[in-house]
Design a protein around this motif. Sequence first.
Motif, PDB file in Angstrom:
ATOM      1  N   ALA A  91       0.826  -1.209   0.000  1.00 17.46           N
ATOM      2  CA  ALA A  91       0.000   0.000   0.000  1.00 17.46           C
ATOM      3  C   ALA A  91       0.860   1.258   0.000  1.00 17.46           C
ATOM      4  O   ALA A  91       0.567   2.231  -0.713  1.00 17.46           O
ATOM      5  CB  ALA A  91      -0.934  -0.003   1.204  1.00 17.46           C
ATOM      6  N   MET A  95       0.849   4.508  -2.536  1.00 26.46           N
ATOM      7  CA  MET A  95       0.293   5.748  -2.006  1.00 26.46           C
ATOM      8  C   MET A  95       1.288   6.890  -1.871  1.00 26.46           C
ATOM      9  O   MET A  95       0.882   8.052  -1.733  1.00 26.46           O
ATOM     10  CB  MET A  95      -0.331   5.472  -0.625  1.00 26.46           C
ATOM     11  N   ASP A 143      -8.515  -1.411  -6.283  1.00 22.83           N
ATOM     12  CA  ASP A 143      -7.704  -1.283  -5.068  1.00 22.83           C
ATOM     13  C   ASP A 143      -6.676  -0.162  -5.217  1.00 22.83           C
ATOM     14  O   ASP A 143      -6.558   0.730  -4.365  1.00 22.83           O
ATOM     15  CB  ASP A 143      -6.968  -2.592  -4.775  1.00 22.83           C
ATOM     16  N   LEU A 147      -6.540   3.460  -3.296  1.00 25.63           N
ATOM     17  CA  LEU A 147      -5.378   3.803  -2.478  1.00 25.63           C
ATOM     18  C   LEU A 147      -4.757   5.120  -2.936  1.00 25.63           C
ATOM     19  O   LEU A 147      -4.364   5.955  -2.111  1.00 25.63           O
ATOM     20  CB  LEU A 147      -4.346   2.681  -2.539  1.00 25.63           C
ATOM     21  N   VAL A 164      -9.244   4.306   1.776  1.00 25.82           N
ATOM     22  CA  VAL A 164      -8.138   3.406   2.105  1.00 25.82           C
ATOM     23  C   VAL A 164      -8.650   2.196   2.880  1.00 25.82           C
ATOM     24  O   VAL A 164      -8.258   1.056   2.614  1.00 25.82           O
ATOM     25  CB  VAL A 164      -7.062   4.160   2.916  1.00 25.82           C
ATOM     26  N   VAL A 167     -10.163  -0.680   0.945  1.00 19.55           N
ATOM     27  CA  VAL A 167      -9.205  -1.626   0.367  1.00 19.55           C
ATOM     28  C   VAL A 167      -8.635  -2.534   1.452  1.00 19.55           C
ATOM     29  O   VAL A 167      -8.605  -3.760   1.310  1.00 19.55           O
ATOM     30  CB  VAL A 167      -8.075  -0.875  -0.358  1.00 19.55           C
ATOM     31  N   PHE A 168      -8.170  -1.937   2.532  1.00 15.56           N
ATOM     32  CA  PHE A 168      -7.515  -2.716   3.589  1.00 15.56           C
ATOM     33  C   PHE A 168      -8.460  -3.747   4.199  1.00 15.56           C
ATOM     34  O   PHE A 168      -8.033  -4.853   4.568  1.00 15.56           O
ATOM     35  CB  PHE A 168      -6.987  -1.782   4.676  1.00 15.56           C
TER      36      PHE A 168
END
Length: 258
Positions: A91, A95, A143, A147, A164, A167-168
């Motif tokens: 990630a 990002m 995803d 992000l 965020v 996605v996580f």
Amino acid sequence: MSELLWFQYLLIAAIFIWSGFVRSGLGFGGNVLSLPFLLLVDDRPLVYLPLIAVHLLVFSSLTVYLNHRKAQAMPPTERVTTVDWHYLKFALAVMLVPKLMGVVGLIKLPADIMTAIIFCIIAVYSVSYILNKPFRSNSRVVDILFLMVGAYISGTSLIGAPLVVAVFANHVARHQLRDTLFVLWFILVTIKMAAFIYVGVDLQWVHHLWLLPCAAVGHVLGLRLHDYMLRAETSRFFRILGSALLLVSLVGLVRVIT
């Protein structure tokens, strides 16, 4: 904030208690669910963002450290990590650049424009909560998109968490989600704080003396909420929050426009 009235200080203190409560309870949302209220008291994002950033650095690192100590004290057969380092590295690689772009956008944009953007973002988030349809990611392309957009929004206002988290939540185990997010926020906020220091933004150190204890009270209460959230259905909770946030955002937008 020295020019504010006494009741405005009381409101700010209450909002920071709320911020700490939400942050430790959910692992995210301390900013997105408090910044609209703060901007109604005083619509200068750069006054509050350094305060929020420092609070996040303090309490996220403290929570992860204490949970790590607790895990290390358990028998080896029961010991589990509370941070998903593998997905966290992926990630961060996605990002980092959008985050830096967002920080530059925050510093360059006028305060009234930045305030209007924040209220618009909050309004979109609130509708998703009211409809019980939070942002969700179902593919690797989505995803990465979520992000990147979340990182940019986080760079501008520290409120990119819902994208965020969407996605996580699909890739990180539930018992690791909060601490993994805390480590992510810590890294991203450190970047923003470095930018603040570089351009000479007032970090409001004097106000940390009375607002840190307020956030600490909320943090302790939020730890109990987190235990409850791991067991309970939370859709009703988010609908109520979404309704309140939508109202606040609309009032804030009208105030900025007029």
